[in-house]
Design an enzyme around this catalytic site. Structure first.
Site, mmCIF file in Angstrom:
data_model
loop_
_atom_site.group_PDB
_atom_site.id
_atom_site.type_symbol
_atom_site.label_atom_id
_atom_site.label_comp_id
_atom_site.label_asym_id
_atom_site.label_seq_id
_atom_site.Cartn_x
_atom_site.Cartn_y
_atom_site.Cartn_z
ATOM 1 N N CYS A 26 -5.099 0.680 3.535
ATOM 2 C CA CYS A 26 -5.111 -0.896 3.796
ATOM 3 C C CYS A 26 -6.645 -1.279 4.007
ATOM 4 C CB CYS A 26 -4.737 -0.855 5.310
ATOM 5 S SG CYS A 26 -5.317 0.069 6.657
ATOM 6 N N ASN A 57 -0.926 -9.158 4.878
ATOM 7 C CA ASN A 57 -0.812 -7.690 5.164
ATOM 8 C C ASN A 57 -0.411 -7.045 3.841
ATOM 9 O OD1 ASN A 57 -0.505 -5.187 6.552
ATOM 10 N ND2 ASN A 57 1.265 -6.137 7.879
ATOM 11 N N HIS A 95 -5.829 -0.842 11.308
ATOM 12 C CA HIS A 95 -5.288 -1.231 10.296
ATOM 13 C C HIS A 95 -6.089 -2.456 9.564
ATOM 14 C CE1 HIS A 95 -1.980 -2.102 7.415
ATOM 15 N NE2 HIS A 95 -1.743 -3.244 7.920
ATOM 16 N N GLN A 104 0.712 -1.245 0.130
ATOM 17 C CA GLN A 104 -0.118 0.063 0.120
ATOM 18 C C GLN A 104 0.754 1.274 0.011
ATOM 19 O OE1 GLN A 104 -1.447 -0.782 4.029
ATOM 20 N NE2 GLN A 104 -1.062 1.290 4.469
#
Length: 359
Positions: free
Chosen positions: A150, A307, A286, A144
């Protein structure tokens, strides 16, 4: 230099970056050796720093090196490494890479609007482990950058997953379309919520591919002309019952799930491998994706979390987050804000058109 050698060197550098950065204890013994270590780290990760900024960054690096070193000396089931974030303070790191402000956006948007049902409520006899990467339902780890998008990466990962499960075709989808176009309630690089993004995709008639609408990592103007070609649709979304890891397990057993976590700790910043049992709170900041679960050889249970900080962070871009803790919110709040897209059909609009053309 021939083409094959260039390809080899490029692959070697990528592997070295993903494998992390090693150091020796002797490099921590003096100011000079620490300074040399910092320069070696900067070269390894290709981090440019001006002479004016170097002293400040070196002081931060020194602090982080000792944190990583001292933490790794403890008997933890996880280890840390000097990754590309090693000369950022925890405040700088949180500001740049955990800027989705999930909790903040939920407060402003009010209660969740997803269907009140939970289709996996009666799931029984769940497998002891699931890894949607092995089932071909997860694209390569993405990055990102310093955009707080995110939420878009979490949303897209879940849609990519259910689309592959239903169509047997893995398609990388466009986070940038969400950043640019889903702006009525979500706020691009300033954060957003995954369930709102699912609703946008449904009402928009689908989401286009990453090839059609590439990621730029900035807030841009919505370009409807890019929303063409291959389109992936969903029929809606559901929220996983809050603060219930058992329900989250049922959902993840059936498809990748969008989840929110608190990633604002130094241990999370420098996570390398193993089952993460380090400190984290529940100030959700997040968006990530739960793409499986399992347990290690010692029976410690974990979630497989994808992630969006690139493959050089963690285990190739993933973290094994402790599962089954004595807290209904789950480790780092993983069970607080989970949702997933619903896709009933096994085709997308362009595929239906192709079938009609053939007829």
């Amino acid at each position: 230099m021939n083409k094959l050698l260039l390809i080899f060197l490029s692959s070697f550098l990528v592997i070295q970056s993903v494998n992390g950065f090693d150091y020796h204890d002797s490099e921590l013994e003096s100011e000079e050796s620490l300074s040399n270590l910092y320069d070696r780290w900067r070269s390894h990760h290709s981090v440019p720093r001006s002479l004016h900024e170097r002293e400040k960054r070196f002081n931060v690096f020194r602090h982080n090196v000792m944190h990583v070193h001292n933490t790794n000396k403890k008997n933890n089931p996880f280890t840390l490494k000097l990754n590309k974030f090693a000369d950022l303070t925890i405040e700088e790191f949180k500001s740049a890479y955990t800027g989705s402000n999930i909790k903040h956006h939920r407060m402003f948007q009010g209660p969740k609007d997803g269907s009140k049902g939970f289709m996996y409520e009666n799931s029984t006899e769940l497998p002891t482990s699931v890894d949607w990467r092995e089932k071909g339902a997860v694209t390569e780890v993405k990055n990102q950058g310093k955009c707080g998008s995110c939420w878009a990466f979490s949303t897209v990962a879940a849609v990519e997953g259910i689309n592959q499960i239903k169509t047997n075709k893995l398609v990388s989808l466009s986070e940038q379309e969400l950043v640019d176009c889903d702006t009525k309630q979500n706020q691009g690089c300033n954060g957003g919520l995954m369930d709102i993004a699912f609703e946008f995709i449904k009402k928009n008639g689908g989401i286009t591919t990453e090839d059609n609408y590439p990621y730029e990592g900035i807030d841009g103007k919505c370009d409807a002309s890019k929303d063409n070609g291959e389109i992936v649709t969903i029929d809606g979304y559901e929220d996983v019952p809050e603060n219930d890891e058992d329900s989250l397990l049922k959902a993840v057993a059936n498809q990748p799930v969008s989840v929110a976590i608190d990633a604002g700790s130094s241990n999370f910043q420098f996570y390398s491998k193993g089952v993460f049992t380090g400190y984290c709170g529940t100030e959700l900041n997040h968006g990530v994706a739960a793409v499986g679960y399992g347990s290690n050889s010692k029976g410690r249970k974990y979630w497989i979390v994808r992630n969006s900080w690139g493959p050089e962070w963690g285990e190739g871009g993933y973290i094994k987050l402790e599962r089954g803790i004595d807290d209904p919110e789950g480790k780092c709040g993983i069970a607080m804000e989970a949702s997933y897209p619903v896709k009933l059909s096994s085709s997308n609009p362009d595929e239906d058109a192709d079938v009609k053309d053939e007829l």
